[in-house]
Design an enzyme around this catalytic site. Structure first.
Site, PDB file in Angstrom:
ATOM      1  N   TYR A 146      -4.583  -1.947   3.284  1.00  9.75           N
ATOM      2  CA  TYR A 146      -4.761  -2.679   2.036  1.00  9.75           C
ATOM      3  C   TYR A 146      -5.979  -3.588   2.064  1.00  9.75           C
ATOM      4  O   TYR A 146      -6.429  -4.062   1.030  1.00  9.75           O
ATOM      5  CB  TYR A 146      -3.496  -3.500   1.696  1.00  9.75           C
ATOM      6  CG  TYR A 146      -2.269  -2.649   1.414  1.00  9.75           C
ATOM      7  CD1 TYR A 146      -2.263  -1.299   1.709  1.00  9.75           C
ATOM      8  CD2 TYR A 146      -1.125  -3.189   0.865  1.00  9.75           C
ATOM      9  CE1 TYR A 146      -1.144  -0.511   1.471  1.00  9.75           C
ATOM     10  CE2 TYR A 146       0.001  -2.406   0.613  1.00  9.75           C
ATOM     11  CZ  TYR A 146      -0.020  -1.064   0.927  1.00  9.75           C
ATOM     12  OH  TYR A 146       1.077  -0.284   0.688  1.00  9.75           O
ATOM     13  N   LYS A 195       3.236   4.877  13.811  1.00 10.26           N
ATOM     14  CA  LYS A 195       3.021   6.324  13.773  1.00 10.26           C
ATOM     15  C   LYS A 195       2.133   6.654  14.975  1.00 10.26           C
ATOM     16  O   LYS A 195       1.022   7.181  14.840  1.00 10.26           O
ATOM     17  CB  LYS A 195       2.376   6.724  12.428  1.00 10.26           C
ATOM     18  CG  LYS A 195       2.285   8.214  12.177  1.00 10.26           C
ATOM     19  CD  LYS A 195       3.613   8.897  11.927  1.00 10.26           C
ATOM     20  CE  LYS A 195       3.445  10.392  11.820  1.00 10.26           C
ATOM     21  NZ  LYS A 195       4.724  11.129  11.823  1.00 10.26           N
ATOM     22  N   ASP A 227       8.375   7.834  10.001  1.00  4.91           N
ATOM     23  CA  ASP A 227       9.129   8.852   9.251  1.00  4.91           C
ATOM     24  C   ASP A 227      10.589   8.845   9.678  1.00  4.91           C
ATOM     25  O   ASP A 227      11.508   8.943   8.852  1.00  4.91           O
ATOM     26  CB  ASP A 227       8.484  10.246   9.393  1.00  4.91           C
ATOM     27  CG  ASP A 227       8.065  10.589  10.812  1.00  4.91           C
ATOM     28  OD1 ASP A 227       8.177   9.725  11.708  1.00  4.91           O
ATOM     29  OD2 ASP A 227       7.620  11.740  11.037  1.00  4.91           O
ATOM     30  N   ASP A 251       5.475  -2.065   3.309  1.00  3.19           N
ATOM     31  CA  ASP A 251       5.565  -2.010   1.847  1.00  3.19           C
ATOM     32  C   ASP A 251       6.588  -0.942   1.449  1.00  3.19           C
ATOM     33  O   ASP A 251       7.491  -1.174   0.641  1.00  3.19           O
ATOM     34  CB  ASP A 251       4.168  -1.666   1.288  1.00  3.19           C
ATOM     35  CG  ASP A 251       4.115  -1.720  -0.222  1.00  3.19           C
ATOM     36  OD1 ASP A 251       4.992  -2.361  -0.836  1.00  3.19           O
ATOM     37  OD2 ASP A 251       3.183  -1.117  -0.805  1.00  3.19           O
ATOM     38  N   ASP A 255      10.920  -1.435   0.242  1.00  3.62           N
ATOM     39  CA  ASP A 255      11.514  -0.951  -1.014  1.00  3.62           C
ATOM     40  C   ASP A 255      12.741  -0.100  -0.714  1.00  3.62           C
ATOM     41  O   ASP A 255      13.769  -0.199  -1.388  1.00  3.62           O
ATOM     42  CB  ASP A 255      10.510  -0.091  -1.802  1.00  3.62           C
ATOM     43  CG  ASP A 255       9.712  -0.913  -2.817  1.00  3.62           C
ATOM     44  OD1 ASP A 255       9.515  -2.121  -2.571  1.00  3.62           O
ATOM     45  OD2 ASP A 255       9.299  -0.349  -3.848  1.00  3.62           O
TER      46      ASP A 255
HETATM   47  C1  IPM Z   1       4.672  -5.689  -2.653  1.00  2.46           C
HETATM   48  C2  IPM Z   1       3.892  -5.012  -3.747  1.00  2.46           C
HETATM   49  C3  IPM Z   1       2.406  -5.235  -3.499  1.00  2.46           C
HETATM   50  C4  IPM Z   1       2.090  -4.692  -2.126  1.00  2.46           C
HETATM   51  C5  IPM Z   1       1.482  -4.628  -4.569  1.00  2.46           C
HETATM   52  C6  IPM Z   1       1.805  -5.152  -5.950  1.00  2.46           C
HETATM   53  C7  IPM Z   1       0.031  -4.820  -4.237  1.00  2.46           C
HETATM   54  O1  IPM Z   1       4.217  -3.672  -3.792  1.00  2.46           O
HETATM   55  O2  IPM Z   1       4.570  -6.928  -2.518  1.00  2.46           O
HETATM   56  O3  IPM Z   1       5.382  -5.001  -1.930  1.00  2.46           O
HETATM   57  O4  IPM Z   1       1.945  -3.490  -1.978  1.00  2.46           O
HETATM   58  O5  IPM Z   1       2.007  -5.481  -1.197  1.00  2.46           O
HETATM   59 MG    MG Z   2       5.794  -3.096  -2.501  1.00  2.00          MG
END
Ligand code: IPM
Ligand code: MG
Length: 361
Positions: A146, A195, A227, A251, A255
């Protein structure tokens, strides 16, 4: 105590959920005798609308002047929002990446806990979730893909895009230490996710993490390929205590981890630097599809405020009070739509905030 808190309400559901978190903080202040000194800051789309950029230097300076920042969410609908007609580095998300870097917030803590009361919202089979689970994802937040160099160029008539993934040993060491420190206060297990069967950055990651582990003989370290980790999170989430990983893997995995707890609307997060300063935000996004409807779940933001009291202000009793209030409200059967199940009482954003604030005593 006077708490100087920067507040970034942000975009989408941000303003609604942050308003409820502030309501709960104000109640904590009343009950425990603290004053809240808020500085409202603009970031993301809300800042683009006023300043043309997602984050100004003045906002960074004001954020640095605070002891901590509480944030909602940023970003809009990429298909319809004019913010996404702008160059990538002028879009809402760029503001978030910039503030993380500017404040050196390299350690992102994302706790994923399955509340007993929300078992029904968990998409996994009961035999997998029996006994619940409680993990902490420690995501590196200011390095890796990033923040690497990127470019899109035409090479021999072919459009080609580059993103580079770089980590140096110092960046790996400092986040690894954070993971081991927090593991010492938990169940003393670190799963480092990489990885290493493909990437050089992962091979260095593994080497440095192993070295750091030498200073923590009481903590068990295991390595897991990313993975496999994605699979293990749905197969056997109970095995995890602290998951330590780099920016992009964290990231994605966070989620996934949030979804197995039932809803991303429940997941708090803290982004920390070397000092007590932190940026606290729900792990979920701005959810433009439900913005302004008064139905968003404010719990992740309220729990982020609790993390703020704990980490930036050392107010453990106050943080405990918020977490307890959330658990009690859930136990009484109150639910926002994302965590609703049969026989429970559905409420909107504001009412959920009122209920939780009402339980702070
Ligand atoms: C998070 C979000 C951010 C990230 C995006 C919005 C840039 O997905 O905080 O997880 O990827 O860090
Ligand atoms: Mg995110």
């Amino acid at each position: 105590m006077n708490l100087k808190i920067g507040v970034i309400k942000g975009d989408g559901i941000g303003p609604e959920i942050v308003t409820e978190a502030m309501k709960v903080l104000d109640k904590v202040g009343e009950v425990y005798g603290h004053t809240m000194d808020y500085d409202q800051l603009l970031m993301g789309g809300a800042s683009i609308d006023v300043h043309g950029v997602p984050l100004t230097d003045d906002t960074i300076r004001r954020a640095k002047d605070c002891d901590a920042v509480l944030m909602g969410s940023i970003g809009g609908d990429a298909k319809t929002s004019p913010w996404y007609q702008l160059e990538p580095d002028k879009r809402p998300e760029a503001g978030l990446l910039k503030i993380r870097k500017a404040l050196n917030l390299f350690a992102n803590l994302r706790p994923a806990v399955l509340y007993e009361e929300l078992k029904g919202a968990c998409p996994l089979k009961e035999e997998i979730t029996e006994g619940g689970f409680d993990m902490m994802i420690m995501r590196e937040l200011t390095g890796g893909l990033y923040f690497g160099e990127r470019k899109t160029v035409e090479e021999n008539g072919v459009m080609t895009a580059y993103d580079s993934l770089t980590y140096n040993e110092n960046e790996i060491r400092r986040i690894a230490k954070r993971a081991f420190d927090i593991a010492m206060k938990r169940r003393r297990k670190v799963t480092s996710v990489d990885k290493a069967n493909v990437l050089d950055s992962s091979r260095l990651w593994r080497k440095v993490v192993e070295k750091v582990a030498g200073d923590y003989p009481e903590v068990t370290l295991e390595h897991m390929l990313v993975d496999n980790c994605a699979m293990q999170l749905v197969k056997d989430p109970k095995q995890f205590d602290v998951i330590l990983t780099e920016n992009m893997f964290g990231d994605i995995l966070s989620d996934e981890a949030s979804m197995v707890t039932g809803s991303i609307g429940m997941l708090a997060s803290a982004s920390l630097n070397e000092t007590k300063f932190g940026l606290y935000e729900p792990s979920g996004g701005s959810a433009p599809d439900i913005a302004g409807k008064g139905i968003a779940n404010p719990i992740a933001t309220i729990l982020s405020a609790a993390m703020m009291l704990r980490f930036s202000f050392d107010l453990d009793a106050e943080a405990d009070a918020i977490e307890k209030a959330v658990a009690e409200v859930l136990r009484e059967g109150w639910r926002t739509i994302d965590i609703m199940s049969e026989g429970k009482n559905q409420v909107g954003t504001e009412k959920m905030g009122d209920l939780i604030a009402g339980h702070i005593a």
